[in-house]
Design a protein around this motif. Sequence first.
Motif: not given
Length: 188
Positions: A30-38, A171-174, A178-183
């Motif tokens: 979630l942090q990766k997709w919502e706010s990045g590194k911080a 960004g949403l498509a990305n 990523d959700e699909t790939k990780t899943c």
Amino acid sequence: MAGPNRNIVATVVVAGATLVAGSPFLMSFLQKWESGKARVLVVYADKLAGDLPTVCDGLTRHVTTTPIIVGEVWSNEKCEAEEAAAVIRVQAQLAPCFKVAPPQVVFDMATSHAWNVGASSTCSSGAMAAFNRGDFERGCQRLSRGDDGRVVWSFTSKWVGGKKVLVFRQGLANRRADETKTCLEGWS
């Protein structure tokens, strides 16, 4: 930067299976997709979400009961506590939608999806229908693409000339990809 609180371990029962609620992996995703590194510590009006006040790793009024006021400054500790509670609330809404016990990563990626589009939308999605048939591969794929191959869950709406139109958001498509790939990688 303080990371997700990995010392708290909660569980949730999903279709008879005991899974980790707010897993460290999910919180990092979630942090990766919502706010990045911080984490974002100053509440801002998210333009893509119609100026919805947002803070931390995607906290909005849709996932937390704590008031979120544009311009307010939050601490990492407050973000961690609010995020953990909010994720567990979202997962409590999502858990009854599963009729077949999912692997942890499937539950985590469904949670990421629900965090972004709402638990009721994820529960009524084609992905959930596939998960509930035990077809985790198809369900994972449906987090980002319809059966016809078209990108899904990657649009926002806006008003143009008095009409509501859908606007594709890369960004949403990305994130969906990523959700699909990780899943898919996590359970197969």
